[in-house]
Design a protein around this motif. Structure first.
Motif, PDB file in Angstrom:
ATOM      1  N   ALA A  58      15.876   5.492   7.184  1.00  0.00           N
ATOM      2  CA  ALA A  58      14.932   3.792   7.585  1.00  0.00           C
ATOM      3  C   ALA A  58      14.372   4.496   9.058  1.00  0.00           C
ATOM      4  CB  ALA A  58      16.148   3.553   8.317  1.00  0.00           C
ATOM      5  N   ILE A  59      14.437   5.191  10.514  1.00  0.00           N
ATOM      6  CA  ILE A  59      13.999   5.074  10.859  1.00  0.00           C
ATOM      7  C   ILE A  59      13.364   6.292  10.802  1.00  0.00           C
ATOM      8  CG2 ILE A  59      14.027   6.272  13.634  1.00  0.00           C
ATOM      9  CD1 ILE A  59      16.988   5.457  13.366  1.00  0.00           C
ATOM     10  N   ARG A  60      12.714   7.163  10.742  1.00  0.00           N
ATOM     11  CA  ARG A  60      11.471   7.631  10.276  1.00  0.00           C
ATOM     12  C   ARG A  60      10.793   6.865   8.837  1.00  0.00           C
ATOM     13  NH1 ARG A  60      15.639  12.417   9.727  1.00  0.00           N
ATOM     14  NH2 ARG A  60      15.025  13.343  11.356  1.00  0.00           N
ATOM     15  N   GLU A  61      10.924   6.372   8.807  1.00  0.00           N
ATOM     16  CA  GLU A  61      10.295   5.556   7.060  1.00  0.00           C
ATOM     17  C   GLU A  61       9.643   4.091   8.375  1.00  0.00           C
ATOM     18  OE1 GLU A  61       9.243   6.307   4.559  1.00  0.00           O
ATOM     19  OE2 GLU A  61       9.899   7.551   3.110  1.00  0.00           O
ATOM     20  N   ILE A  62      10.445   3.740   9.227  1.00  0.00           N
ATOM     21  CA  ILE A  62       9.935   2.612   9.829  1.00  0.00           C
ATOM     22  C   ILE A  62       8.649   2.964  10.635  1.00  0.00           C
ATOM     23  CG2 ILE A  62      11.533   2.743  11.828  1.00  0.00           C
ATOM     24  CD1 ILE A  62      11.566  -0.424  11.497  1.00  0.00           C
ATOM     25  N   ALA A  63       8.680   3.942  11.412  1.00  0.00           N
ATOM     26  CA  ALA A  63       8.117   4.552  12.870  1.00  0.00           C
ATOM     27  C   ALA A  63       6.590   5.206  11.566  1.00  0.00           C
ATOM     28  CB  ALA A  63       8.379   5.823  12.697  1.00  0.00           C
ATOM     29  N   ALA A  64       6.725   6.199   9.950  1.00  0.00           N
ATOM     30  CA  ALA A  64       5.469   6.070   9.626  1.00  0.00           C
ATOM     31  C   ALA A  64       5.118   5.335   9.187  1.00  0.00           C
ATOM     32  CB  ALA A  64       6.025   7.113   8.146  1.00  0.00           C
ATOM     33  N   ALA A  65       5.543   4.367   8.750  1.00  0.00           N
ATOM     34  CA  ALA A  65       5.051   2.849   8.638  1.00  0.00           C
ATOM     35  C   ALA A  65       4.408   2.719   9.340  1.00  0.00           C
ATOM     36  CB  ALA A  65       5.959   2.011   7.743  1.00  0.00           C
ATOM     37  N   TYR A  66       4.775   2.317  10.777  1.00  0.00           N
ATOM     38  CA  TYR A  66       4.998   1.686  11.609  1.00  0.00           C
ATOM     39  C   TYR A  66       2.770   2.504  12.336  1.00  0.00           C
ATOM     40  CZ  TYR A  66       4.400  -0.361  16.540  1.00  0.00           C
ATOM     41  OH  TYR A  66       3.777  -0.811  17.601  1.00  0.00           O
ATOM     42  N   ARG A  67       2.941   3.829  12.465  1.00  0.00           N
ATOM     43  CA  ARG A  67       1.893   4.336  12.252  1.00  0.00           C
ATOM     44  C   ARG A  67       0.731   4.603  11.065  1.00  0.00           C
ATOM     45  NH1 ARG A  67       0.921  11.224  12.273  1.00  0.00           N
ATOM     46  NH2 ARG A  67      -0.790  10.942  13.666  1.00  0.00           N
ATOM     47  N   ASP A  68       0.987   4.647  10.287  1.00  0.00           N
ATOM     48  CA  ASP A  68       0.203   4.109   8.963  1.00  0.00           C
ATOM     49  C   ASP A  68      -0.732   2.652   8.700  1.00  0.00           C
ATOM     50  OD1 ASP A  68       1.289   6.684   8.001  1.00  0.00           O
ATOM     51  OD2 ASP A  68       2.510   6.008   5.899  1.00  0.00           O
ATOM     52  N   PHE A  69       0.030   1.854   9.765  1.00  0.00           N
ATOM     53  CA  PHE A  69      -0.336   0.557   9.312  1.00  0.00           C
ATOM     54  C   PHE A  69      -1.742   0.489  10.258  1.00  0.00           C
ATOM     55  CE2 PHE A  69      -1.225  -3.984  11.304  1.00  0.00           C
ATOM     56  CZ  PHE A  69      -1.490  -4.284   9.971  1.00  0.00           C
ATOM     57  N   ALA A  70      -1.102   0.880  11.743  1.00  0.00           N
ATOM     58  CA  ALA A  70      -2.487   0.955  13.092  1.00  0.00           C
ATOM     59  C   ALA A  70      -3.291   1.956  12.316  1.00  0.00           C
ATOM     60  CB  ALA A  70      -1.758   1.615  13.881  1.00  0.00           C
ATOM     61  N   ARG A  71      -3.384   3.236  12.096  1.00  0.00           N
ATOM     62  CA  ARG A  71      -4.430   3.672  11.469  1.00  0.00           C
ATOM     63  C   ARG A  71      -4.982   3.154  10.133  1.00  0.00           C
ATOM     64  NH1 ARG A  71      -2.288   9.702  10.204  1.00  0.00           N
ATOM     65  NH2 ARG A  71      -4.261  10.710  10.970  1.00  0.00           N
ATOM     66  N   ASP A  84       8.921  -2.883   3.065  1.00  0.00           N
ATOM     67  CA  ASP A  84       8.674  -2.197   1.846  1.00  0.00           C
ATOM     68  C   ASP A  84       9.178  -0.695   2.161  1.00  0.00           C
ATOM     69  OD1 ASP A  84       7.747  -4.618   0.850  1.00  0.00           O
ATOM     70  OD2 ASP A  84       5.746  -3.704   0.349  1.00  0.00           O
ATOM     71  N   ARG A  85       8.450   0.222   2.972  1.00  0.00           N
ATOM     72  CA  ARG A  85       9.083   1.270   3.318  1.00  0.00           C
ATOM     73  C   ARG A  85      10.682   1.605   3.865  1.00  0.00           C
ATOM     74  NH1 ARG A  85       4.428   4.574   4.787  1.00  0.00           N
ATOM     75  NH2 ARG A  85       5.930   6.259   5.432  1.00  0.00           N
ATOM     76  N   VAL A  86      10.873   0.621   4.235  1.00  0.00           N
ATOM     77  CA  VAL A  86      12.835   0.871   4.488  1.00  0.00           C
ATOM     78  C   VAL A  86      13.849   0.386   3.246  1.00  0.00           C
ATOM     79  CG1 VAL A  86      12.679   1.308   6.844  1.00  0.00           C
ATOM     80  CG2 VAL A  86      13.013  -0.806   5.973  1.00  0.00           C
ATOM     81  N   VAL A  87      13.351  -0.057   2.447  1.00  0.00           N
ATOM     82  CA  VAL A  87      14.052  -1.114   1.701  1.00  0.00           C
ATOM     83  C   VAL A  87      15.007   0.302   1.189  1.00  0.00           C
ATOM     84  CG1 VAL A  87      14.324  -1.776  -0.558  1.00  0.00           C
ATOM     85  CG2 VAL A  87      13.383  -3.043   0.922  1.00  0.00           C
ATOM     86  N   GLY A  88      16.223   0.345   0.848  1.00  0.00           N
ATOM     87  CA  GLY A  88      16.548   1.114   0.986  1.00  0.00           C
ATOM     88  C   GLY A  88      17.448   2.736   1.162  1.00  0.00           C
TER      89      GLY A  88
END
Length: 195
Positions: free
Chosen positions: A82-95, A72-76
């Protein structure tokens, strides 16, 4: 929870996820699951094959939730965004879901087709964000492993309480800089390959 009357696979999974998030995956048992659902443990076998079956379902749900939050974070978005969003989404989920994130560490040891398919879908999300960099398949795999290892290492150390004392350097800034370093290495590598 008072879910005895509506006992089915969905209510069992919901209860198992709540126990996992509140008490940890290692504390998920048929006994505490039955207690949460206000039934006797044998009643669970009308809907699930046993504890291993429930654990696979919890792992599947955790992986699906993470895959969706990242997708959902990387769509569009593409390239660096996209790289920054996937990194942030990964960390957000883990937190936000530390116990569910821990469940993901056992997925490689589970032989389940649906679970492998969902893991493959997450892998494809990483592949899609690297497509604009025109990497050959081997190098693409290297960079995916590089990125996932960096992200997993950071969020795991952060969850263990590291990074609280870093000579006044904010850990959020360190995470951003780690992502920037990955992007710089990726761009430098692709510029050498495709001048």
């Amino acid at each position: 929870m008072g879910q005895k009357r509506g006992l089915n696979k969905e209510t069992i999974l919901s209860a198992a996820l709540l126990i996992t998030e509140s008490e940890g995956f290692e504390n998920l048992s048929l006994q505490n699951l039955a207690a949460a659902l206000e039934v006797k443990p044998p009643s669970l076998y009308n809907h699930v094959a046993g504890l291993d079956d429930i654990r696979v379902q919890v792992a599947q749900s955790a992986l699906e939730q993470m895959e969706k939050s990242i997708r959902d974070r990387v769509v569009g978005r593409s390239h660096e965004k996209a790289i920054r969003e996937i990194a942030a989404a990964y960390r957000d989920f883990a937190r936000k879901h530390p116990q569910l994130y821990k469940v993901l560490s056992i997925i490689a040891r589970i032989d389940d087709g649906e679970l492998r398919e969902t893991a493959h879908s997450l892998q494809n999300t990483f592949r899609r964000i690297l497509e604009p960099y025109r990497l050959i398949p081997r190098d693409e795999t290297h960079f995916i492993r590089f990125m996932r290892s960096s992200l997993h290492g950071f969020v795991s150390l952060e969850a263990m309480g590291f990074f609280r004392h870093g000579r006044g350097v904010n850990k959020d800034l360190s995470f951003i800089e780690m992502t920037n370093m990955f992007i710089d290495i990726l761009k430098s590598y692709t510029n050498r390959k495709h001048p």
